[in-house]
Enzyme design. Structure first.
Site, PDB file in Angstrom:
ATOM      1  N   THR A 192       0.869  -1.191   0.000  1.00  0.00           N
ATOM      2  CA  THR A 192       0.000   0.000   0.000  1.00  0.00           C
ATOM      3  C   THR A 192       0.900   1.234   0.000  1.00  0.00           C
ATOM      4  OG1 THR A 192      -0.273  -0.270   2.398  1.00  0.00           O
ATOM      5  CG2 THR A 192      -2.062  -1.061   0.990  1.00  0.00           C
ATOM      6  N   LYS A 239       3.842  -6.774   4.164  1.00  0.00           N
ATOM      7  CA  LYS A 239       3.618  -5.383   3.771  1.00  0.00           C
ATOM      8  C   LYS A 239       3.310  -4.596   5.031  1.00  0.00           C
ATOM      9  CE  LYS A 239       0.211  -3.322   3.424  1.00  0.00           C
ATOM     10  NZ  LYS A 239      -0.622  -2.408   4.333  1.00  0.00           N
ATOM     11  N   THR A 271      -0.539  -1.025   9.627  1.00  0.00           N
ATOM     12  CA  THR A 271      -1.333  -2.070   8.992  1.00  0.00           C
ATOM     13  C   THR A 271      -0.300  -2.965   8.340  1.00  0.00           C
ATOM     14  OG1 THR A 271      -2.998  -0.458   8.626  1.00  0.00           O
ATOM     15  CG2 THR A 271      -2.935  -2.323   7.107  1.00  0.00           C
ATOM     16  N   GLU A 320       6.665   4.867   7.212  1.00  0.00           N
ATOM     17  CA  GLU A 320       6.270   6.057   6.467  1.00  0.00           C
ATOM     18  C   GLU A 320       7.130   7.256   6.857  1.00  0.00           C
ATOM     19  OE1 GLU A 320       1.606   4.818   5.731  1.00  0.00           O
ATOM     20  OE2 GLU A 320       2.121   6.097   7.428  1.00  0.00           O
ATOM     21  N   ASN A 353       0.284  10.664   5.587  1.00  0.00           N
ATOM     22  CA  ASN A 353      -0.991  10.332   6.222  1.00  0.00           C
ATOM     23  C   ASN A 353      -2.037  11.427   6.042  1.00  0.00           C
ATOM     24  OD1 ASN A 353      -0.857   7.637   7.773  1.00  0.00           O
ATOM     25  ND2 ASN A 353       1.151   8.583   8.064  1.00  0.00           N
ATOM     26  N   SER A 398      -6.118  10.944  -0.857  1.00  0.00           N
ATOM     27  CA  SER A 398      -6.165  11.869  -2.005  1.00  0.00           C
ATOM     28  C   SER A 398      -5.802  11.146  -3.303  1.00  0.00           C
ATOM     29  CB  SER A 398      -5.200  13.020  -1.785  1.00  0.00           C
ATOM     30  OG  SER A 398      -5.527  13.703  -0.595  1.00  0.00           O
TER      31      SER A 398
END
Length: 408
Positions: free
Chosen positions: A155, A181, A192, A279, A403, A408
């Site tokens: 993702t 992942k 996640t 991230e 995040n 978007s």
């Protein structure tokens, strides 16, 4: 960019006898990306799994738990782009319908299929796109498609995550290959993320839940990116029983320990890869707490440090504001902690001694370590002999941007 993490190469990933994998572009959320994956298991495989402890768990997690209890699992179906979480009864209907759709094509029972979803929460699962994509995924199925699968379950990941290992168990060589992942919404319990780990070793079905739990505890339950526990975390372990050795029925046997060591090696590589690809991460940080009365309180302190936004932002800036670490130790919840016994190191730099600043510590030494891409925080509690380690990363501006713009 991921921290010292390279994309895997297909040639480095060993096929696991008894497993074939197919990947397709189903347009579940975005066009022209791999987003539908099927795992096909030959008859006789043993399967176990552990899942998120978030009480608001996704529909596929609920269905997986039901189907695992019935046993004889023959296939997985994995989609990205949509988590099928926060979708109520309709989400359960669609998760079960996904199993039915694949089962019909394989001529097996729907209860022999495990569904997995990851992506945006509170949006209906596009069942029609999944059903339409299944023929292409099945036509693509091959034993050596582990890298395609690692790419197909991504993702916000920037790098696919996949590793292999071999070991000797019962006199036979076994293969272990896994993919995972995850980059955000990562915290123990689990963290996640999706993870799939397979071996051709011979393992009794009765042992698989214990094996999955032991592996998760030493890997995926030792990482944190942002302290959020996902709705969809799933870690599945498969033993295809194709290797030529006697069946492993106990993890405390010689064969059981050899098997666990090989599978733990790959599970930890996968878990640490999630942190390295956190991230916006720019630094990979190991937090080791020693001198605890037991491992649980060492983890309690380590997580307090690893979850602290103040600690994580300081490391992003290479700012040796290291009182933040001591503060996290203090609020970790050990009521009878004696601060005069606390020691703190950054790699080889002894920062605090006996609860206060080490007279020999120089701030430029702390900053030198904090500028590194890989850092070890080590805390001594002075309470006992136990120790444990968790892995985390820093917080950067990019984490907020990813995040803020996720939908978007």
């Amino acid at each position: 960019m991921a921290v010292n993490l390279s994309a895997p190469r297909a040639g480095d990933l060993r096929p696991v006898p008894g497993v074939t994998i197919g990947v397709a572009e189903a347009g579940i959320r975005k066009a022209n990306r791999k987003d539908l994956t099927v795992f096909l298991l030959e008859p006789g495989a043993s399967v176990g799994g552990v899942f998120t402890r978030n009480r608001f768990c996704a529909a596929p997690v609920q269905v997986c738990r039901e189907h695992l209890q019935q046993g004889d699992i023959r296939a997985f179906v994995v989609n990205t782009g949509n988590a099928n979480a926060g979708t109520g009864e309709e989400g359960l209907v669609r998760a079960r319908a996904t199993c039915i759709a694949l089962a019909r094509k394989l001529e097996i029972s729907p209860q022999q299929v495990l569904p997995f979803s990851t992506g945006v929460i509170m949006e209906p699962l596009p069942l029609d796109r999944i059903e339409a994509g299944l023929p292409a995924a099945l036509a693509d199925a091959k034993p050596d498609h582990w890298l395609r699968a690692a790419e197909g379950i991504m993702t916000t990941d920037t790098v696919a995550k996949a590793f292999s290992a071999t070991a000797r168990v019962g006199g036979a060589e076994i293969t272990v290959t896994g993919i995972s992942k995850g980059a955000g919404m990562i915290r123990p319990n689990m963290a996640t993320m999706l993870g799939f780990l397979a071996t051709d070793a011979c393992v009794a079905q009765s042992l698989m839940q214990q094996l999955a739990f032991e592996l998760a505890e030493s890997s995926f339950n030792r990482v944190t990116v942002d302290g959020d526990t996902s709705t969809n975390d799933s870690f599945i372990v498969v033993a295809t029983n194709k290797a030529q050795h006697a069946q492993v029925t106990r993890l405390d046997s010689d064969d059981g320990r050899a098997l666990l060591a090989a599978m733990r090696q790959v599970a930890q590589q996968l878990a640490q890869a999630i942190v390295r690809d956190g991230e916006g991460a720019t630094k990979f940080i190991a937090v080791r707490v020693e001198g605890g009365r037991d491992a649980q309180e060492c983890r309690q302190v380590a997580y307090a440090i690893a979850h602290s936004p103040l600690v994580k932002t300081a490391f992003f800036a290479s700012d040796p504001n290291l009182g933040r670490i001591l503060a996290a130790v203090g609020y970790a919840g050990i009521d009878d902690l004696d601060q005069t016994r606390i020691d703190l190191w950054l790699d080889d730099v002894h920062v605090a001694r006996s609860g206060g600043r080490n007279p020999a510590y120089r701030e430029e030494d702390g900053q030198r370590v904090m500028k590194q891409q890989e850092i070890t925080i080590r805390v001594g509690l002075g309470r006992g002999e136990a120790a444990d380690t968790v892995w985390t990363c820093d917080f950067s501006h990019e984490y907020v941007s990813i995040n803020a713009d996720y939908r978007s």
